[in-house]
Write a protein that holds these residues in place. Structure first.
Motif, PDB file in Angstrom:
ATOM      1  N   LEU A  49      -0.007  -2.252  -1.110  1.00  0.00           N
ATOM      2  CA  LEU A  49       0.856  -1.250  -1.744  1.00  0.00           C
ATOM      3  C   LEU A  49       2.097  -1.002  -0.893  1.00  0.00           C
ATOM      4  O   LEU A  49       3.217  -0.944  -1.401  1.00  0.00           O
ATOM      5  CB  LEU A  49       0.061   0.046  -1.919  1.00  0.00           C
ATOM      6  CG  LEU A  49       0.725   1.171  -2.682  1.00  0.00           C
ATOM      7  CD1 LEU A  49       0.979   0.777  -4.128  1.00  0.00           C
ATOM      8  CD2 LEU A  49      -0.131   2.437  -2.641  1.00  0.00           C
ATOM      9  N   LYS A  75      -6.478  -2.091   0.825  1.00  0.00           N
ATOM     10  CA  LYS A  75      -5.679  -2.067  -0.397  1.00  0.00           C
ATOM     11  C   LYS A  75      -4.285  -1.461  -0.197  1.00  0.00           C
ATOM     12  O   LYS A  75      -3.308  -1.924  -0.759  1.00  0.00           O
ATOM     13  CB  LYS A  75      -6.442  -1.266  -1.464  1.00  0.00           C
ATOM     14  CG  LYS A  75      -5.931  -1.491  -2.852  1.00  0.00           C
ATOM     15  CD  LYS A  75      -6.983  -2.061  -3.774  1.00  0.00           C
ATOM     16  CE  LYS A  75      -6.374  -2.390  -5.111  1.00  0.00           C
ATOM     17  NZ  LYS A  75      -7.178  -3.280  -5.915  1.00  0.00           N
ATOM     18  N   SER A  76      -4.208  -0.419   0.623  1.00  0.00           N
ATOM     19  CA  SER A  76      -2.911   0.244   0.782  1.00  0.00           C
ATOM     20  C   SER A  76      -1.911  -0.617   1.553  1.00  0.00           C
ATOM     21  O   SER A  76      -0.709  -0.365   1.494  1.00  0.00           O
ATOM     22  CB  SER A  76      -3.086   1.606   1.455  1.00  0.00           C
ATOM     23  OG  SER A  76      -3.921   1.496   2.565  1.00  0.00           O
ATOM     24  N   GLU A 102       4.463  -3.856  -1.237  1.00  0.00           N
ATOM     25  CA  GLU A 102       5.149  -3.817  -2.534  1.00  0.00           C
ATOM     26  C   GLU A 102       6.257  -2.765  -2.543  1.00  0.00           C
ATOM     27  O   GLU A 102       7.382  -3.020  -2.982  1.00  0.00           O
ATOM     28  CB  GLU A 102       4.131  -3.502  -3.643  1.00  0.00           C
ATOM     29  CG  GLU A 102       4.739  -3.571  -5.031  1.00  0.00           C
ATOM     30  CD  GLU A 102       3.890  -2.880  -6.093  1.00  0.00           C
ATOM     31  OE1 GLU A 102       2.661  -2.828  -5.943  1.00  0.00           O
ATOM     32  OE2 GLU A 102       4.482  -2.386  -7.068  1.00  0.00           O
ATOM     33  N   GLU A 130      -6.457   5.000   5.501  1.00  0.00           N
ATOM     34  CA  GLU A 130      -7.395   3.951   5.097  1.00  0.00           C
ATOM     35  C   GLU A 130      -7.822   3.116   6.311  1.00  0.00           C
ATOM     36  O   GLU A 130      -8.983   2.724   6.432  1.00  0.00           O
ATOM     37  CB  GLU A 130      -6.805   3.055   3.994  1.00  0.00           C
ATOM     38  CG  GLU A 130      -7.871   2.118   3.412  1.00  0.00           C
ATOM     39  CD  GLU A 130      -7.378   1.182   2.316  1.00  0.00           C
ATOM     40  OE1 GLU A 130      -6.188   1.246   1.946  1.00  0.00           O
ATOM     41  OE2 GLU A 130      -8.200   0.370   1.841  1.00  0.00           O
ATOM     42  N   VAL A 169      -1.048   7.139   3.598  1.00  0.00           N
ATOM     43  CA  VAL A 169      -2.263   6.691   2.911  1.00  0.00           C
ATOM     44  C   VAL A 169      -2.836   5.451   3.621  1.00  0.00           C
ATOM     45  O   VAL A 169      -4.049   5.309   3.798  1.00  0.00           O
ATOM     46  CB  VAL A 169      -1.941   6.384   1.424  1.00  0.00           C
ATOM     47  CG1 VAL A 169      -3.085   5.650   0.747  1.00  0.00           C
ATOM     48  CG2 VAL A 169      -1.615   7.676   0.673  1.00  0.00           C
TER      49      VAL A 169
END
Ligand SMILES: [Zn+2]
Ligand SMILES: [Zn+2]
Lengths: 215, 263
Positions: B246, B242-243, B249, B102, B98
């Motif tokens: 993620l 944004k990814s 995290e 992106e 992902v």
């Protein structure tokens, strides 16, 4: 953006002017998902031609839904009370929790009549390209719910869509839920009824083979 | 689209993303070897019996037949070549997939990025086989920056262009590279970079993949590499990715002992 060949709808040359009430209504319909400019125009003219009482009813229904529909604090589904009727139903199994993307998914699963557990609605999926991260979904609420339930739930079924984003969300949730020592399952995937093996994508076909069952 | 373009054409493509469109249609953003990134329309894809559904998920490598449209081209046929199934079943790999999609999206505009097709395809294949994730993803980031004209300066000082030893290097995210000891007071917002981190980045930038994939990376080193590279990717793209957050995290949580409750 326009789709296919079409003339601009009620552009600046239209007799009503740019910010006329009819244009405002067309724009409002156009904002709805799946409604293109032509459909928006058609809906607006329908409203214009229909009796005032019908328009009043539409307006009331729109406002009513915004004023009286809340999120159930437990399952996060849309409801008129909290806890909602599903969460409040003592006849439903407290062992099973089914996590879905949207309220409409609850409706779809309820229609099968095959699931008697509880639900949790995420209100979306992790979609970084559209700017949606885990913090934008009801994931914290889900984890809190699982934690305070103190092992009443025995299994969490992740029923997000079998899309790339749905899979990513499911794996993300599984990582979190496993930390609570709970069993996590995913909806099985196979060929939809009425589909054709010839046209199935290899991913679906591959999984259908992998999760085949004896008859 | 020029006048000589055929009305119908076939191409390989990698699906970058989807978004909703009118009726049961979706707009599919694809990357192709000839045109690069382009938006195209998949009519009826949301209908249960659509032959396109399943072949156009983000990250799918597929054969397409498109019809030239007035504004957007229309996808008539789609056949999956690979959906990289192993990546779809592993959180780290899927999050990385992902992320690279992106990146491609954020570093291209419509009609550009055709030269990213091969590197992206190779990256998705390596991810799927489960090769050294660090070398795969950071190798791709550095390749992407190179191709799009943002090659970071990892050997020369971005201020005075002199060669810098890894022990004396400082890091400038805004400058897009390292800063020597003499220039560090002249360049704003520099930070420290560990020599080992810089050495690995240099290897990822200049060694053949087969060699850089053999470097052993522990989780501490990987966290440093990711921090530097994610910062750089966001800075050059001039927007949030944004990814990347993620991915950080997810890899951070992976390091925690099993069974620990996360709050
Ligand atoms: Zn509820
Ligand atoms: Zn210098």
């Amino acid at each position: 953006m326009t789709f296919g060949d079409q003339e601009p709808i009620l552009g600046s040359s239209n007799p009503y002017g740019g910010s006329s009430p009819i244009n405002r209504l067309v724009s409002a319909f156009h904002m709805l998902p799946g409604i293109g400019p032509r459909s928006a125009q058609r809906l607006a003219y329908h409203v214009l031609r229909s009796p005032a009482s019908e328009a009043q009813e539409l307006a009331n229904a729109l406002l009513d839904v915004k004023e009286n529909i809340i999120l159930c604090t437990s399952c996060q589904n849309l409801a008129s009370s909290s806890p909602c009727s599903l969460c409040d139903d003592s006849g439903r199994s407290q062992d099973l929790l089914c996590v879905v993307e949207e309220p409409l998914d609850v409706v779809a699963i309820e229609r099968t009549g095959d699931f008697k557990g509880n639900y949790h609605v995420l209100h979306g999926v992790i979609a970084p390209r559209s700017g949606v991260g885990p913090e934008d979904l009801k994931i914290e609420e889900l984890m809190n719910r699982l934690r305070i339930s103190d092992n009443t739930f025995k299994e969490v079924i992740v029923a997000t869509n079998p899309s790339t984003e749905g899979e990513a969300t499911a794996l993300y949730l599984a990582q979190l839920i496993h930390s609570l020592d709970l069993k996590v399952t995913r909806l099985a995937r196979g060929l939809p009824t009425g589909s054709d093996v010839e046209y199935a994508d290899i991913d679906t076909l591959g999984r259908a083979l992998e999760f085949r069952h004896e008859i | 689209m020029n006048a000589r373009a055929p009305r119908v054409y076939s191409t390989q493509a990698i699906v970058i993303g989807q978004r909703e469109f009118v009726e049961a249609a979706k707009i599919i953003t694809i990357l192709t070897p000839d045109i690069g990134k382009q938006d195209s329309v998949a009519k009826g894809i949301l209908k249960p019996k659509s032959r396109l559904a399943g072949h156009l998920e983000p990250g799918t490598y597929c054969d397409l037949e498109l019809a030239v449209g007035k504004n957007l081209d229309i996808i008539r046929e789609a056949q999956t070549i690979s959906r990289f199934r192993a990546s779809q079943q592993n959180l780290m790999r899927l999050t990385t997939l992902v992320y690279v999609l992106e990146l491609v999206d954020k570093y291209t505009v419509d009609g550009t990025g055709s030269d990213l097709f091969e590197p992206l395809l190779v990256t998705l294949k390596r991810l799927d086989i489960g090769e050294n994730l660090s070398a795969v993803v950071h190798g791709f980031e550095l390749m992407l920056l190179e191709i799009t004209g943002f090659r970071p300066s990892l050997n020369q000082c971005v201020n005075c262009l002199s060669d810098v030893n890894s022990v004396q290097a400082n890091w400038s995210q805004d400058g897009g590279g390292i800063v020597c000891g003499q220039c560090v007071s002249l360049v704003p917002n520099t930070s420290l970079i560990e020599p080992k981190v810089l050495k690995v980045l240099r290897a990822y930038q200049s060694w053949p993949y087969e060699e850089s994939a053999r470097i052993t990376i522990d989780s501490y080193l990987e966290a440093q590499l990711s921090k530097i590279m994610h910062g750089l990717m966001k800075a050059f793209a001039e927007r949030d990715i944004k990814s990347a957050d993620l991915l950080e995290e997810v890899s951070w949580r992976k390091e925690l002992p099993e069974g620990r409750v996360i709050s």
